[in-house]
Design a protein around this motif. Structure first.
Motif, PDB file in Angstrom:
ATOM      1  N   LEU A   6     -20.151  -2.260  35.734  1.00  0.00           N
ATOM      2  CA  LEU A   6     -19.894  -2.572  34.332  1.00  0.00           C
ATOM      3  C   LEU A   6     -21.233  -2.882  33.677  1.00  0.00           C
ATOM      4  CD1 LEU A   6     -17.882  -3.252  32.002  1.00  0.00           C
ATOM      5  CD2 LEU A   6     -17.955  -5.625  32.818  1.00  0.00           C
ATOM      6  N   ILE A 172     -11.746  -7.419  32.405  1.00  0.00           N
ATOM      7  CA  ILE A 172     -12.310  -6.229  33.025  1.00  0.00           C
ATOM      8  C   ILE A 172     -13.062  -6.637  34.281  1.00  0.00           C
ATOM      9  CG2 ILE A 172     -13.855  -4.272  32.712  1.00  0.00           C
ATOM     10  CD1 ILE A 172     -13.440  -4.593  29.681  1.00  0.00           C
ATOM     11  N   ALA A 174     -15.132  -5.516  37.881  1.00  0.00           N
ATOM     12  CA  ALA A 174     -16.015  -4.467  38.378  1.00  0.00           C
ATOM     13  C   ALA A 174     -16.679  -4.968  39.647  1.00  0.00           C
ATOM     14  CB  ALA A 174     -17.073  -4.112  37.338  1.00  0.00           C
ATOM     15  N   CYS A 177     -22.196  -5.756  37.969  1.00  0.00           N
ATOM     16  CA  CYS A 177     -22.363  -5.815  36.515  1.00  0.00           C
ATOM     17  C   CYS A 177     -23.846  -5.875  36.161  1.00  0.00           C
ATOM     18  CB  CYS A 177     -21.653  -7.056  35.955  1.00  0.00           C
ATOM     19  SG  CYS A 177     -21.806  -7.260  34.170  1.00  0.00           S
TER      20      CYS A 177
END
Length: 487
Positions: A6, A172, A174, A177
Motif C-alpha cells: 500500500l 485497508i 496490506a 506500506c
C-alpha cells in the motif's frame, strides 16, 4: 483484494515507490488524497533534479562530482544532515535518469544562458506536471491500482508493524506500506502551533503562503509521530521556504510566484532597512533561505528593490513590479518610510566598490564598510526606473519527519519497522535539517521512493530489506524482464 504494498501519497516519491514495487512483482494500491486533476502533490510544481556526474552526461554539462554535491549540501544545511543518507541520495542521483526515462520522463537539453544550472541539474521537459503524468501512465499500464480523493484518516500499527490504513470509512490492510504523503505545510493550524508567537507578539505563520498543494495536511505524519511513537527527525519550524510575491495565492502558486531578482539588488523590511547579504552565493543555492529571513522580519514582509540595470537578467515573475522614476516615489508607492528607505539606498550605493559585474560567477562587485555587506553582484541602484516587489514567506514543504535508515524503514523505539517504509517529504529532514539547494528535494524523493518501493516488495515476499545495492539489483532485473517504453 489485499495488496502486497500500500502506497500512501501521490507525488514523485510515492510514484517511484509504487513503480519499483510493481516492477518487483508486488501488487500495489496507491492512495492519492487529491482529485485526479490536482494529483502529484508538490511534485507538480517542480522543474528539475540535482544530479551528481563525473563527466558530461546527456543533458548535463561538465562535471558535478560527489564531493562538490556533498559540500553544497553541507553548506546550505549548516551540518544539520545525516551524511550517510545524504551521500546515498547523491550517489543514487548519478544513475536514476535511465529508469526515469523508461517510465516516460523526458529531459530538456541545456538552454543558452543557463549552462551553470545545467551543470548541476537535469530539467524535466514539461516540468513536474509532465513527470507526474508520465509516472501515473506507467503505473496504470503496469497494473498499479490508483484511488483519487482518498485521504488516509488513521493508521493501525502493532509493535512497529503496519496493520491497516483507514480511508473514507474503509479499513485497508496490506502486507507492507510506504508512507509518502508529504509534510504538514498545508496545515495552517499546525504551522501556527510550530511557529507560535514571536518577540513582537506576532503569529508569523498567519502571514505565510503555501507555494504548493493544499492537500499536504500532515495527517499521516502526525498519526505516526504522536499516536504510534515513530522516531522523528527535524525541526517543525524548518522548511523549504522561499520569498515569493506577496500577491501570490494562498495555495498552489508554484514557481512563477518566486521573486528571482534578490541577488541583483537589495531587500528591505517594512522599516526600510536591509537585513541580510543579498549576494552571498549563487541564487540556486541561496533562494530558499529568503522565505525564512522574511519570516523573521516585522509583519513577515520585505521588498526586493532593483533598478533598470537588472531587467532582463532574471526570470520575470508573473506579476509586474511597482515602478517609479525616483527612489522617494518608489518608497511612497510601496508604503515604506521615505527618509529611512532613501538613506538605506544611499548608504548602499556609496558602499559599492567598482568591479567587473558578472552574474554567472562569484564576481568582485561588493560593498565595503556596510552592515550587512553585499559580497557579490553589488552595483549602485541608481539608474531609473526603479522597481519594487513585495515579498512574503512561501512554504514549499516542512522538514519535520520520520527518522529512517538506508533501507527507508521507519523506526520505532530504536528498531526498524519490518513492513513500514517512508519516502519524500515525510523523511527529507534526515538529509535537510535546514536550508535547501535547487533540485535536491526531487533527488531525495526519487532515491528514497525507489528504495522504499523495492524494500516494501521484498518485505511482502518475506525477504529482508536491502540497501541501495538491492535497489540496483531489482532495477537490473526489471530492465531485463520488463522492458517497456512509453511515448
Amino acid at each position: 483484494m489485499e495488496p502486497d504494498v500500500l502506497v500512501i501519497g501521490g507525488g514523485n516519491a510515492a510514484l517511484c515507490a509504487a513503480l519499483m514495487a510493481r516492477e518487483a512483482g508486488a501488487s500495489v494500491l496507491l492512495l492519492e488524497a487529491a482529485p485526479r486533476a490536482w494529483r502529484g502533490g508538490n511534485s507538480s510544481h517542480t522543474r528539475n533534479l540535482r544530479c551528481m556526474h563525473d563527466a558530461p552526461q546527456d543533458v548535463l554539462v561538465e562535471a558535478y562530482p560527489e564531493e562538490e554535491f556533498w559540500q553544497d549540501l553541507l553548506k546550505v544545511t549548516g551540518g544539520l544532515t545525516d551524511e550517510a543518507l545524504a551521500r546515498l541520495v547523491i550517489r543514487h542521483s548519478a544513475g536514476c535518469r535511465p529508469w526515469m526515462r523508461r517510465h516516460g520522463v523526458h529531459f530538456q537539453p541545456p538552454l543558452s544562458g543557463a549552462l551553470h544550472v545545467a551543470r548541476t541539474n537535469a530539467f524535466f521537459m514539461g516540468g513536474g506536471k509532465a513527470l507526474v503524468n508520465a509516472y501515473y501512465r506507467s503505473a496504470e499500464a503496469l497494473g498499479v491500482r490508483v484511488r483519487y480523493e482518498a485521504p488516509v484518516e488513521r493508521i493501525e500499527m502493532a509493535g512497529g508493524r503496519f496493520v491497516a490504513a483507514h480511508c473514507a470509512g474503509e479499513r485497508i490492510t496490506a502486507r507492507t506500506c510506504v508512507v509518502a504523503a508529504g509534510g504538514f505545510e498545508s496545515n495552517r493550524a499546525w504551522l501556527g502551533e510550530a511557529w507560535g508567537v514571536n518577540a513582537r507578539g506576532e503569529r508569523p505563520a498567519e502571514n505565510f503562503l503555501i507555494r504548493g498543494t493544499r492537500f499536504n495536511q500532515g495527517v499521516v505524519l502526525r498519526e505516526l509521530l504522536d499516536v504510534h511513537g515513530a522516531e522523528r527527525t527535524g525541526d517543525p519550524t524548518q522548511a523549504h521556504m522561499v520569498a515569493i510575491d506577496a500577491r501570490a495565492p494562498l495555495y498552489d502558486g508554484g514557481i512563477c510566484t518566486r521573486i528571482d531578482c534578490v541577488s541583483l539588488g537589495v531587500v528591505v523590511n517594512r522599516e526600510g532597512e536591509r537585513f541580510y547579504d543579498e549576494g552571498e552565493d549563487f541564487w540556486p543555492k541561496r533562494y530558499a533561505i529568503w522565505g525564512r529571513l522574511v519570516a523573521q522580519q516585522p509583519g513577515q514582509i520585505g521588498w526586493s528593490i532593483i533598478d533598470s540595470q537588472a531587467i532582463g537578467r532574471f526570470m520575470p515573475p508573473v506579476f509586474p513590479g511597482v515602478q517609479a522614476d525616483t527612489l522617494p516615489a518608489l518608497a511612497e508607492q510601496l508604503g515604506l518610510p521615505v527618509l529611512r528607505f532613501v538613506q538605506t539606498l544611499q548608504d548602499y550605493n556609496a558602499a559599492c566598490r567598482p568591479g567587473r559585474f558578472d552574474h554567472t560567477v562569484l564576481d568582485d562587485c561588493r560593498t565595503e564598510g556596510l552592515a550587512p555587506a553585499k559580497t557579490h553582484w553589488a552595483r549602485p541602484i541608481a539608474r531609473p526606473p526603479f522597481y519594487g516587489y513585495a515579498l512574503k514567506p512561501g512554504v514549499t514543504f516542512t522538514y519535520l519527519g520520520l527518522k529512517t535508515d538506508d533501507t527507508a524503514a521507519a523506526r520505532f523505539a530504536g528498531a526498524a519497522s519490518p513492513n513500514l517504509f517512508v519516502a519524500g517529504e515525510m523523511m527529507a529532514g534526515n538529509v535537510l535539517g535546514k536550508g535547501y539547494t535547487a533540485g535536491v528535494g526531487m533527488s531525495i524523493g526519487t532515491a528514497f521512493g525507489r528504495i522504499a518501493g523495492a524494500n516494501a516488495a521484498r518485505a511482502a515476499a518475506g525477504r529482508a530489506p536491502g540497501t541501495l545495492g538491492a535497489l540496483i539489483e531489482a532495477e537490473q532485473a526489471a530492465t531485463q524482464g520488463n522492458r517497456h517504453v512509453h511515448a
